[in-house]
Scaffold this motif. Structure first.
Motif, PDB file in Angstrom:
ATOM      1  N   PRO A 173      -1.321  -4.072  -8.114  1.00 15.01           N
ATOM      2  CA  PRO A 173      -1.220  -4.739  -6.808  1.00 15.01           C
ATOM      3  C   PRO A 173      -2.475  -4.518  -5.972  1.00 15.01           C
ATOM      4  N   PRO A 174      -2.779  -5.473  -5.079  1.00 16.71           N
ATOM      5  CA  PRO A 174      -3.983  -5.349  -4.252  1.00 16.71           C
ATOM      6  C   PRO A 174      -3.897  -4.159  -3.300  1.00 16.71           C
ATOM      7  N   ALA A 175      -5.043  -3.585  -3.008  1.00 14.73           N
ATOM      8  CA  ALA A 175      -5.115  -2.455  -2.070  1.00 14.73           C
ATOM      9  C   ALA A 175      -4.862  -2.955  -0.653  1.00 14.73           C
ATOM     10  N   LEU A 176      -4.340  -2.086   0.189  1.00 10.20           N
ATOM     11  CA  LEU A 176      -4.115  -2.392   1.603  1.00 10.20           C
ATOM     12  C   LEU A 176      -5.091  -1.554   2.414  1.00 10.20           C
ATOM     13  N   GLU A 177      -5.961  -2.221   3.155  1.00 12.17           N
ATOM     14  CA  GLU A 177      -6.924  -1.505   3.990  1.00 12.17           C
ATOM     15  C   GLU A 177      -6.181  -0.668   5.020  1.00 12.17           C
ATOM     16  N   ASP A 178      -6.541   0.591   5.125  1.00 13.03           N
ATOM     17  CA  ASP A 178      -5.918   1.556   6.043  1.00 13.03           C
ATOM     18  C   ASP A 178      -4.452   1.834   5.687  1.00 13.03           C
ATOM     19  N   GLY A 179      -4.095   1.625   4.426  1.00 10.25           N
ATOM     20  CA  GLY A 179      -2.732   1.887   3.990  1.00 10.25           C
ATOM     21  C   GLY A 179      -2.691   2.232   2.517  1.00 10.25           C
ATOM     22  N   ASP A 180      -1.475   2.356   1.998  1.00  9.60           N
ATOM     23  CA  ASP A 180      -1.291   2.724   0.599  1.00  9.60           C
ATOM     24  C   ASP A 180       0.099   2.280   0.157  1.00  9.60           C
ATOM     25  N   TYR A 196       4.511  -0.951   0.730  1.00  8.09           N
ATOM     26  CA  TYR A 196       3.299  -0.372   1.315  1.00  8.09           C
ATOM     27  C   TYR A 196       3.635   0.374   2.601  1.00  8.09           C
ATOM     28  N   MET A 197       2.723   1.243   3.014  1.00 11.94           N
ATOM     29  CA  MET A 197       2.823   1.923   4.313  1.00 11.94           C
ATOM     30  C   MET A 197       1.418   2.058   4.883  1.00 11.94           C
ATOM     31  N   CYS A 198       1.335   2.178   6.189  1.00 11.34           N
ATOM     32  CA  CYS A 198       0.049   2.337   6.867  1.00 11.34           C
ATOM     33  C   CYS A 198      -0.213   3.812   7.147  1.00 11.34           C
ATOM     34  N   GLN A 199      -1.491   4.138   7.369  1.00 16.54           N
ATOM     35  CA  GLN A 199      -1.860   5.505   7.731  1.00 16.54           C
ATOM     36  C   GLN A 199      -1.267   5.852   9.100  1.00 16.54           C
ATOM     37  N   ARG A 200      -1.257   7.144   9.391  1.00 15.69           N
ATOM     38  CA  ARG A 200      -0.718   7.622  10.667  1.00 15.69           C
ATOM     39  C   ARG A 200      -1.426   6.939  11.846  1.00 15.69           C
ATOM     40  N   TYR A 201      -0.678   6.587  12.846  1.00 14.54           N
ATOM     41  CA  TYR A 201      -1.108   5.895  14.064  1.00 14.54           C
ATOM     42  C   TYR A 201      -1.395   4.412  13.842  1.00 14.54           C
ATOM     43  N   TYR A 202      -1.363   3.933  12.610  1.00 14.73           N
ATOM     44  CA  TYR A 202      -1.566   2.517  12.333  1.00 14.73           C
ATOM     45  C   TYR A 202      -0.198   1.841  12.312  1.00 14.73           C
ATOM     46  N   ILE A 203      -0.136   0.609  12.773  1.00 20.34           N
ATOM     47  CA  ILE A 203       1.118  -0.148  12.830  1.00 20.34           C
ATOM     48  C   ILE A 203       1.029  -1.309  11.839  1.00 20.34           C
ATOM     49  N   THR A 218       2.543 -11.978  -3.994  1.00 24.38           N
ATOM     50  CA  THR A 218       2.769 -12.702  -2.748  1.00 24.38           C
ATOM     51  C   THR A 218       3.177 -11.714  -1.661  1.00 24.38           C
ATOM     52  N   GLY A 219       3.019 -12.129  -0.426  1.00 25.21           N
ATOM     53  CA  GLY A 219       3.350 -11.269   0.718  1.00 25.21           C
ATOM     54  C   GLY A 219       2.068 -10.900   1.440  1.00 25.21           C
ATOM     55  N   HIS A 220       2.151 -10.867   2.751  1.00 27.99           N
ATOM     56  CA  HIS A 220       0.960 -10.549   3.541  1.00 27.99           C
ATOM     57  C   HIS A 220       1.315  -9.507   4.594  1.00 27.99           C
ATOM     58  N   MET A 221       0.487  -8.513   4.671  1.00 33.80           N
ATOM     59  CA  MET A 221       0.631  -7.525   5.724  1.00 33.80           C
ATOM     60  C   MET A 221      -0.756  -6.971   6.019  1.00 33.80           C
ATOM     61  N   ARG A 222      -0.869  -6.316   7.151  1.00 29.93           N
ATOM     62  CA  ARG A 222      -2.097  -5.594   7.474  1.00 29.93           C
ATOM     63  C   ARG A 222      -1.741  -4.432   8.374  1.00 29.93           C
ATOM     64  N   CYS A 223      -2.620  -3.447   8.393  1.00 31.43           N
ATOM     65  CA  CYS A 223      -2.430  -2.269   9.230  1.00 31.43           C
ATOM     66  C   CYS A 223      -3.287  -2.423  10.475  1.00 31.43           C
TER      67      CYS A 223
END
Length: 181
Positions: A67-74, A91-98, A113-118
């Motif tokens: 799966p593709p990497a998520l910037e500022d997340g994992d 996926y989840m975002c790093q601490r303090y990221y929403i 498929t699916g789109h998210m960002r931190c």
């Protein structure tokens, strides 16, 4: 008299069975077993001199790769090299990221498929506040998550009025007001 063609495919659980012979030009409804899809989304097969059309009746659904990497997340779980059709990863975002969007990506027909960002937090910088002659209106955290509001006051002088003393964190961007001496 029309010649007989191949047996008609029929679904039973996860296996295809063949029933009585069909004549040239006859059509039958069919479905594919798990892990396969109908060619070009057709729902009927036609008996021809060369066999059933479409040919092949069913195509294997390709797997997805890493799966593709998520910037500022994992990802929340360990990553595999291959994922099956309809398999999801969270996926989840790093601490303090929403997170903006759903936290899942799904493998559909070999594509993720699916789109998210931190959304980045804002960090109140002491040096920058000093340069603008401002300080926090009340003691509080210097880390703001996206969409948090913070209020400043002048350390000396009056506000220039060009930027409000109350500001909202916008994905890592925090506009600072200025006070003149």
């Amino acid at each position: 008299m029309a010649s007989l063609g191949p047996h008609a495919p029929e679904m039973d659980g996860n296996r295809i069975h063949f029933v009585k012979s069909k004549k040239l030009g006859d059509t039958v409804r069919y479905t594919c077993k798990s892990g396969y899809k109908r060619k070009d989304g057709v729902t009927r097969a036609t008996c021809t001199r060369d066999g059933w059309e479409p040919n092949p009746l069913c195509q294997e659904i390709p797997p997805c790769g890493i799966p593709p990497a998520l910037e500022d997340g994992d990802t929340k779980t360990a990553i595999k090299e291959h994922y099956s059709h309809n398999e999801t990863i969270e996926y989840m975002c790093q601490r303090y990221y929403i997170m903006e969007g759903e936290p899942y990506k799904t493998c559909l027909y070999g594509e993720w498929t699916g789109h998210m960002r931190c959304l980045r937090p804002c960090i109140v910088n002491e040096d920058e506040m000093r340069q603008h002659n401002i300080t926090l209106k009340s003691s509080g955290t210097k880390y703001l998550v996206h969409d948090d509001i913070i209020e400043f006051r002048c350390t000396r002088g009056l506000s220039t009025g060009t930027v409000a003393m109350r500001q909202r964190c916008n994905s890592g961007v925090l506009v600072l007001p200025t006070c003149r001496e």
